[in-house]
Design a protein around this motif. Structure first.
Motif, PDB file in Angstrom:
ATOM      1  N   ASP A  76      -0.620  -0.474  -8.025  1.00  0.00           N
ATOM      2  CA  ASP A  76      -2.078  -1.238  -8.157  1.00  0.00           C
ATOM      3  C   ASP A  76      -2.006  -1.948  -9.739  1.00  0.00           C
ATOM      4  O   ASP A  76      -1.582  -0.948 -10.487  1.00  0.00           O
ATOM      5  CB  ASP A  76      -3.171  -0.444  -7.959  1.00  0.00           C
ATOM      6  CG  ASP A  76      -3.406   0.237  -6.579  1.00  0.00           C
ATOM      7  OD1 ASP A  76      -3.872  -0.406  -5.757  1.00  0.00           O
ATOM      8  OD2 ASP A  76      -2.929   1.504  -6.407  1.00  0.00           O
ATOM      9  N   LYS A 117      -6.323 -12.366  -4.776  1.00  0.00           N
ATOM     10  CA  LYS A 117      -5.821 -12.338  -3.243  1.00  0.00           C
ATOM     11  C   LYS A 117      -4.682 -13.533  -3.059  1.00  0.00           C
ATOM     12  O   LYS A 117      -3.841 -13.378  -1.882  1.00  0.00           O
ATOM     13  CB  LYS A 117      -6.962 -12.574  -2.110  1.00  0.00           C
ATOM     14  CG  LYS A 117      -7.853 -11.398  -1.962  1.00  0.00           C
ATOM     15  CD  LYS A 117      -8.514 -10.997  -0.465  1.00  0.00           C
ATOM     16  CE  LYS A 117      -9.228  -9.639  -0.391  1.00  0.00           C
ATOM     17  NZ  LYS A 117     -10.354  -9.849  -1.040  1.00  0.00           N
ATOM     18  N   ASP A 118      -4.667 -14.393  -3.898  1.00  0.00           N
ATOM     19  CA  ASP A 118      -3.860 -15.610  -3.887  1.00  0.00           C
ATOM     20  C   ASP A 118      -2.635 -15.439  -4.456  1.00  0.00           C
ATOM     21  O   ASP A 118      -1.634 -16.239  -4.688  1.00  0.00           O
ATOM     22  CB  ASP A 118      -4.453 -16.776  -4.527  1.00  0.00           C
ATOM     23  CG  ASP A 118      -5.036 -16.627  -5.951  1.00  0.00           C
ATOM     24  OD1 ASP A 118      -5.401 -15.514  -6.239  1.00  0.00           O
ATOM     25  OD2 ASP A 118      -4.786 -17.539  -6.811  1.00  0.00           O
ATOM     26  N   VAL A 146      -4.500  -6.539  -7.921  1.00  0.00           N
ATOM     27  CA  VAL A 146      -3.356  -7.013  -7.066  1.00  0.00           C
ATOM     28  C   VAL A 146      -2.334  -5.815  -6.912  1.00  0.00           C
ATOM     29  O   VAL A 146      -2.467  -4.964  -7.744  1.00  0.00           O
ATOM     30  CB  VAL A 146      -2.412  -8.083  -7.684  1.00  0.00           C
ATOM     31  CG1 VAL A 146      -3.260  -9.435  -7.716  1.00  0.00           C
ATOM     32  CG2 VAL A 146      -1.817  -7.950  -9.079  1.00  0.00           C
ATOM     33  N   ASP A 203      -9.933 -13.265  -7.186  1.00  0.00           N
ATOM     34  CA  ASP A 203      -9.922 -12.109  -6.722  1.00  0.00           C
ATOM     35  C   ASP A 203      -8.560 -11.405  -6.510  1.00  0.00           C
ATOM     36  O   ASP A 203      -8.477 -10.352  -6.238  1.00  0.00           O
ATOM     37  CB  ASP A 203     -10.893 -12.064  -5.430  1.00  0.00           C
ATOM     38  CG  ASP A 203     -10.138 -12.735  -4.111  1.00  0.00           C
ATOM     39  OD1 ASP A 203      -9.072 -13.143  -4.454  1.00  0.00           O
ATOM     40  OD2 ASP A 203     -10.956 -12.622  -3.216  1.00  0.00           O
TER      41      ASP A 203
END
Ligand code: V55
Ligand code: FE
Length: 532
Positions: free
Chosen positions: A239, A316-317, A257, A314
């Motif tokens: 992480d 997620k991309d 991420v 966030d």
């Protein structure tokens, strides 16, 4: 023979350090990393080589320094410019007790020093970071964290205590000086006295990550500090937590991420719109740690991953682009123009650290370990880019500790500074001079300052002439240690636009001082008032 010597096939005298460790003054002074230069004979200038080359059988030679110094009104040759006002801080490992057999120089206890500039006068002081590890070991009179980032072999006495050495980098934030080690939260110090304020600084509870990078960035527009922690949920986790704090210490953004594998994320890049993480095959080695060894080894032949995602989102991309085996540990500058992301790093073909084990047991190769300034770029017009480009910027400059004018951390920039061996030595049979290169990325040309004959130059640091001076207008400074004077040190101060003209001033110290990894300039206008 030490493990290191077995790997490199070089004896202690003829040891050829990597650009990074050498420039950091941690191993051999001169760096020989081009095939021709690799034949440069020893002995290499080094105040630290004997102290740090591990000798597994007998343990590291117990040559310690440990001097906490105060030198008021230092001797100066030349004249300190009147517009150089503020303080230059630096930090590096200074082993509190002899390193355990097999341990590496990066595990020495953090020791901070300060050159304070006031109306042409320079005061010097240096102190250990009196963090939890230092205090516990001081009480016990011996080392309690015997192996670099290996929790299995800790002494039971340190249960619940931070292992952080805070020996890597240093930055001012919210009126404090943060001493950094990427495996732990920062230690907060007093900017004037270097005394400890908080040995485990979690930003008043806002820091969720268990770790904090040694390479935070300052946003060129807002002055916010963007930083990250990897192995952020604890030892060995995949992480990464990236976060942004205002200059007053309020967290305004963070994202999580996951990395493709757990490699050393020593530095990162922050552009106006993106965060970039670069995963290299210096990766976690659980088996080695269980055998009592260090955290990392170099996994030969493994790919790198260039990861990027939007700031403010966030995470997620995030996209991970696979690339060839390479190492890059330090970033010089970066930017995005909407169509591309550009990241300038020092890059080597593989493991840049002679003392980091090769996973397959092969010999470490100083030629493949040599770093050059290299531009990585990603084409954002493709929805899912399949590759990243790699362009060497300066073939002739070998070095691993590049810096820029830090007001340009997140924007297009033009100038960079790099300690390196002389790219054009007059006598190739001799040890090349230790130099500073000032790179002009617009013209791809460079200027060279050649250090005095017997010195090794540490990483340089740029100090702007004033708050709004144009990019690169100001001073470049760095510590030179003299091999012929038992490591005695100077602080060399150059006009950053004319490094080839030689120093405007040299602070001549009467002694050697603690070695350095990184340094940081704090201008007078960012200094808090002194307490009465
Ligand atoms: C570096 C330095 C460290 C470390 C990891 O690239 C990477 C430099 C001084 O400690 O722990
Ligand atoms: Fe670093």
């Amino acid at each position: 023979m030490s493990k290191n010597e077995e790997q490199t096939g070089l004896d202690r005298r003829g040891f050829i350090g990597s650009a990074l460790t050498a420039a950091a003054g941690l191993t051999a002074g001169a760096v020989a990393a081009t095939p021709a230069a690799a034949q440069v004979p020893g002995p290499m200038a080094s105040d630290m080589l004997d102290r740090y080359v591990p000798t597994p059988k007998e343990g590291r030679k117990p040559q310690l320094f440990r001097a906490e110094l105060t030198i008021r009104d230092c001797e100066v040759e030349g004249k300190i410019p009147s517009d150089l006002r503020g303080a230059f801080y630096r930090v590096g490992p200074d082993a509190q007790y002899p390193l355990a057999p097999g341990n590496i120089p990066f595990d020495g206890e953090g020791h901070v020093s300060q050159f304070a500039f006031n109306n042409g006068r320079v005061d010097f002081q240096s102190r250990f970071v009196h963090n939890e590890r230092y205090v516990e070991q001081d009480k016990a009179g011996r080392i309690l964290f015997p192996m670099y980032r290996n929790p299995y072999v800790n002494d039971p006495l340190v249960k619940g205590k931070s292992r952080g050495t805070h020996n890597t980098h240093i930055i001012n934030h919210n009126g404090m000086l943060l001493a950094l080690k990427e495996d732990s939260p920062p230690a907060a110090l007093d900017l004037h006295t270097l005394e400890i304020i908080d040995p485990v600084y979690r930003f008043g509870g806002q820091l969720q990550s268990e770790t904090f990078t040694a390479h935070p960035k300052i946003d060129s527009r807002t002055g916010n500090m963007i930083a990250f922690g990897y192995e952020a949920k604890g030892h060995g986790t995949d992480d990464v937590n990236v976060f942004e704090y205002t200059p007053q210490g309020r967290k305004v953004w963070d994202a999580w991420v996951k990395v493709p594998y757990v490699g050393m994320l020593h530095d990162f890049a922050v552009t106006e719109h993106f965060i970039v993480l670069y995963v290299i095959p210096l990766a976690i080695d659980h088996e080695q740690m269980k055998r009592g060894g260090i955290h990392w080894s170099w996994y030969n032949g493994q790919p790198t991953y260039f990861g990027f995602f939007r700031r403010g989102g966030d995470g997620k991309d995030v996209q991970w682009i696979k690339g060839p085996e390479r190492s890059a540990t330090h970033m010089m500058g970066c930017w995005d123009d909407g169509k591309h992301i550009y990241v300038d790093v020092e890059m080597s073909a593989y493991n840049p650290f002679p003392f980091m084990p090769m996973r397959d047991g092969s010999r470490w190769d100083p030629v493949k370990g040599a770093s050059r300034m290299t531009r990585l770029s990603v084409d954002l017009s493709k929805k899912t880019p399949k590759d990243y480009s790699i362009e060497v910027l300066y073939q002739n400059l070998i070095g691993a500790l590049p810096r820029q004018d830090d007001r340009y951390n997140t924007e297009p920039y033009r100038y960079g500074f790099l300690p390196c061996p002389d790219p054009d030595p007059k006598d190739p049979a001799k040890r090349p001079s230790s130099c500073y290169a000032r790179m002009d990325l617009a013209t791809r040309k460079f200027q060279i300052y050649r250090g005095e004959e017997d010195v090794t130059l540490a990483e340089a640091c740029f100090a702007p002439r004033s708050k709004d001076a144009p990019e690169g207008s100001g001073y470049l400074m760095g510590v030179a240690s003299h091999s012929k004077e038992n490591g005695r040190c100077d602080l060399v101060i150059l006009d950053a636009e004319h490094v080839d003209q030689g120093p405007v001033a040299i602070v001549r110290l009467p002694t050697k001082i603690v070695g350095q990894i990184h340094g940081w300039w704090v201008p007078e206008w960012q200094m808090p008032p002194k307490k009465a």
